[in-house]
Scaffold this motif. Structure first.
Motif, mmCIF file in Angstrom:
data_model
loop_
_atom_site.group_PDB
_atom_site.id
_atom_site.type_symbol
_atom_site.label_atom_id
_atom_site.label_comp_id
_atom_site.label_asym_id
_atom_site.label_seq_id
_atom_site.Cartn_x
_atom_site.Cartn_y
_atom_site.Cartn_z
ATOM 1 N N ASP A 1 0.827 -1.206 0.000
ATOM 2 C CA ASP A 1 0.000 0.000 0.000
ATOM 3 C C ASP A 1 0.866 1.262 0.000
ATOM 4 O O ASP A 1 0.436 2.314 -0.468
ATOM 5 N N ARG A 2 2.086 1.153 0.528
ATOM 6 C CA ARG A 2 2.981 2.301 0.626
ATOM 7 C C ARG A 2 3.815 2.514 -0.642
ATOM 8 O O ARG A 2 4.588 3.468 -0.731
ATOM 9 N N ALA A 3 3.676 1.608 -1.611
ATOM 10 C CA ALA A 3 4.554 1.633 -2.782
ATOM 11 C C ALA A 3 4.220 2.737 -3.773
ATOM 12 O O ALA A 3 4.977 2.984 -4.722
ATOM 13 N N GLY A 4 3.095 3.408 -3.611
ATOM 14 C CA GLY A 4 2.735 4.511 -4.486
ATOM 15 C C GLY A 4 2.257 4.087 -5.851
ATOM 16 O O GLY A 4 2.379 4.851 -6.823
ATOM 17 N N LEU A 5 1.703 2.891 -5.958
ATOM 18 C CA LEU A 5 1.299 2.374 -7.263
ATOM 19 C C LEU A 5 -0.118 2.766 -7.646
ATOM 20 O O LEU A 5 -0.482 2.674 -8.820
ATOM 21 N N THR B 1 -1.422 6.181 0.426
ATOM 22 C CA THR B 1 -1.321 4.918 1.162
ATOM 23 C C THR B 1 -2.654 4.535 1.779
ATOM 24 O O THR B 1 -3.082 3.372 1.732
ATOM 25 N N ILE B 2 -3.348 5.504 2.386
ATOM 26 C CA ILE B 2 -4.650 5.233 2.989
ATOM 27 C C ILE B 2 -5.634 4.755 1.937
ATOM 28 O O ILE B 2 -6.354 3.757 2.136
ATOM 29 N N LEU B 3 -5.671 5.425 0.795
ATOM 30 C CA LEU B 3 -6.585 5.035 -0.279
ATOM 31 C C LEU B 3 -6.236 3.655 -0.834
ATOM 32 O O LEU B 3 -7.130 2.841 -1.089
ATOM 33 N N ALA B 4 -4.957 3.385 -0.993
ATOM 34 C CA ALA B 4 -4.532 2.082 -1.527
ATOM 35 C C ALA B 4 -4.935 0.951 -0.594
ATOM 36 O O ALA B 4 -5.391 -0.111 -1.041
ATOM 37 N N ALA B 5 -4.769 1.160 0.705
ATOM 38 C CA ALA B 5 -5.155 0.126 1.671
ATOM 39 C C ALA B 5 -6.654 -0.110 1.639
ATOM 40 O O ALA B 5 -7.118 -1.251 1.706
ATOM 41 N N GLY B 6 -7.435 0.976 1.537
ATOM 42 C CA GLY B 6 -8.887 0.827 1.481
ATOM 43 C C GLY B 6 -9.344 0.077 0.253
ATOM 44 O O GLY B 6 -10.191 -0.829 0.341
#
Length: 387
Positions: free
Chosen positions: A222-226, A259-264
């Protein structure tokens, strides 16, 4: 009696008329103790301080519930914090409000730089000494600064009801909360505002048996910025999360918001088999698990508006829960009120707030002011909005 919204709050003017009645009702539990000791229950001293005295004393006053169902009063004596009174109305017994109030008081003490919280109690009454021991308190010698308290108890002959002791606990901010994201799916259903929830299995080591929104801890991926998200969306999210610790999730404010959006997005895909557009997610809340818990999380709650067409794609796909389904927010609040299901304080506060707002348009228009809710100490809801 309404039991909803059982998070902790600092007492305000509307709570004060309820405080004395809560303590009087709670002291009714000493009737059986008095009868067992062969003492007239009417002799029990009852409340030790008036509401006015509690408000005026140095320290703080916490309440649980909206309206208040229990309270914890902590006073400062010669630089030391003493849990002067903890009371929960018997009608709200079994909700864990007493333990929640104690943990919240320890959290406030921690935030104010105190290393120890003290209390005076009966050593062997089940909801006194044994209860506090389970929460990390241990018996200690009577400190010199408590001499006037001990003398007052002797004057009231409290020892007739059992041995009185001093106990102490050290508030410790550990373990470190792990960042997590929880997605609140919302749609307008035929019977009103609906949300998608999951019933966690009873064997889980966190929130066992609770009803929760889809979500989980932040993963390295999630932190990878993809995840592709427009910069203007990230900037809006970063602004909304500014009063939280969200910056720890990325090298920049935009990176942390991503990161928050990716995790969600990932958690919904894994737990509900649904695809959501990160640009449509809205920041809503932030809660940090109180100290004294074996596992702690720093949870970022985001809203996911779901169209009637897309709602059909949501289904039960996680092994962490035994069931997942859409339910009206009003029904969820009512079932929690009847204690048919368990909602943890963050979920309960959010559900009650959504139920009060009533319709999706009012929810989306609110844009509430988000702050980090520590120690489950909340504010009155619905919250004020930024729009």
């Amino acid at each position: 009696m309404r039991l909803s919204c059982t998070a902790i709050r600092y007492a305000d003017a509307a709570d004060l008329p309820l405080i004395e009645a809560i303590e009087v009702a709670a002291d009714e539990r000493f009737v059986a103790v008095s009868e067992q000791a062969g003492i007239d229950p009417a002799l029990f001293p009852g409340i030790g301080a008036s509401v006015a005295e509690r408000v005026a004393a140095p320290g703080f006053l916490l309440v649980a519930g909206q309206p208040a169902l229990g309270f914890a009063h902590v006073v400062e004596i010669d630089g030391h914090l003493l849990l002067e009174q903890l009371s929960v109305t018997p009608a709200a017994g079994g909700l864990g409000l007493g333990a929640a109030l104690v943990r919240a008081a320890l959290g406030v003490a921690l935030d104010r730089g105190h290393e120890t919280v003290y209390l005076r109690t009966f050593a062997d009454v089940a909801w006194n000494g044994p209860f506090y021991r389970r929460l990390g308190f241990a018996e200690v010698p009577d400190p010199p600064w408590a001499a006037s308290l001990v003398a007052a108890e002797q004057g009231a002959r409290l020892a007739r009801w059992g041995r009185r002791i001093t106990m102490a606990a050290a508030p410790i901010d550990e373990p470190r909360p792990a960042p997590a994201v929880s997605v609140i799916p919302l749609r307008e259903g035929p019977e009103g505002l609906e949300t998608f929830v999951q019933h966690r299995v009873a064997t889980m080591d966190f929130a066992a048996g609770a009803v929760v929104f889809p979500g989980g801890r932040v993963d390295p991926l999630d932190r990878a910025g993809l995840l592709a998200v427009p910069d203007e969306v990230l900037d809006r999210h970063a602004e909304r999360w500014a009063a939280t610790n969200f910056r720890s999730l990325g090298a920049s404010a935009r990176g942390a918001a991503r990161t928050i959006l990716a995790a969600g997005v990932r958690e919904v895909r894994e737990e509900a088999a649904a695809e959501i557009d990160p640009a449509e997610l809205l920041p809503w809340d932030n809660w940090v698990t109180p100290i004294g818990s074996a596992r702690r999380f720093d949870v970022y709650f985001v809203l996911a508006p779901v169209s009637a067409h897309a709602a059909g794609a949501w289904r039960h796909t996680t092994t962490e829960a035994h069931d997942s389904h859409w339910i009206t927010v009003a029904s969820l609040a009512q079932r929690a009120e009847r204690r048919d299901l368990l909602l943890l304080p963050p979920t309960r506060a959010i559900v009650d707030e959504l139920a009060a707002l009533g319709v999706l348009s009012r929810v989306l228009a609110l844009a509430p002011r988000i702050r980090a809710t520590r120690h489950d100490i909340d504010v009155r809801r619905p919250r004020g909005g930024t729009r």
